[in-house]
Structures are given as C-alpha cells and as structure tokens.
Design an enzyme around this catalytic site. Sequence first.
Site, mmCIF file in Angstrom:
data_model
loop_
_atom_site.group_PDB
_atom_site.id
_atom_site.type_symbol
_atom_site.label_atom_id
_atom_site.label_comp_id
_atom_site.label_asym_id
_atom_site.label_seq_id
_atom_site.Cartn_x
_atom_site.Cartn_y
_atom_site.Cartn_z
ATOM 1 C CG ASP A 155 -1.779 1.205 1.306
ATOM 2 O OD1 ASP A 155 -2.516 1.455 0.329
ATOM 3 O OD2 ASP A 155 -1.723 1.909 2.321
ATOM 4 C CG ASP A 197 -1.231 7.973 -0.010
ATOM 5 O OD1 ASP A 197 -0.403 8.877 0.156
ATOM 6 O OD2 ASP A 197 -1.872 7.822 -1.076
#
Length: 90
Positions: A29, A31
């Site tokens: 992932d 952010d």
Amino acid sequence: MPELMEPNTAALLAPPPAHLADGASLFLDFDGTLVEIAPRPDAVTVDGRLRTLISTLSKRFGGRVAIVSGRGAAEINALFGGLDCPIVGS
C-alpha cells in the site's frame, strides 16, 4: 505501556528465513505504508531510498511486487519517477 519501535530500528531485526519469500508476492500500500500520510495529497514525496528499496524487492521477488493505491496509477508512477513494477490504482 509498550514502547513503540523507532522506524530505523527495523534494520536491526534479523532477516526472515530465505525460503519464506520463495514464490511469494508483495502487494504494498502506498499512502500510510510506503509513505507517511500528508496533510495534502500533493505534499507526498518519494525519496531515493524508497525507490531503491522497491527496485531491490522487485528483483528479489522475481518481479512479484506491486504497489496498490487509491491514487491513480499514473500519479504513483510519476512520484517514483518511473517504476519497473506493477502499480494498481483507482
């Protein structure tokens, strides 16, 4: 209360057994995981160390590393300055 591990303390941990990565894929992932959450989406930057880390991981995992984001894939690619790994974005 347990102490929180400092970010650079992770480098002191022993590496996992090599066979754990055999045939595995990494979906990372963006952010809040690869980069800190910023007050504004355009305030996020990707430094050279992160670029090198993703490149190294991609080689180690035989290209089985992808970055996943709620951002557009083109935006993630631009933040990395062109990245040789799959990017999945909205």
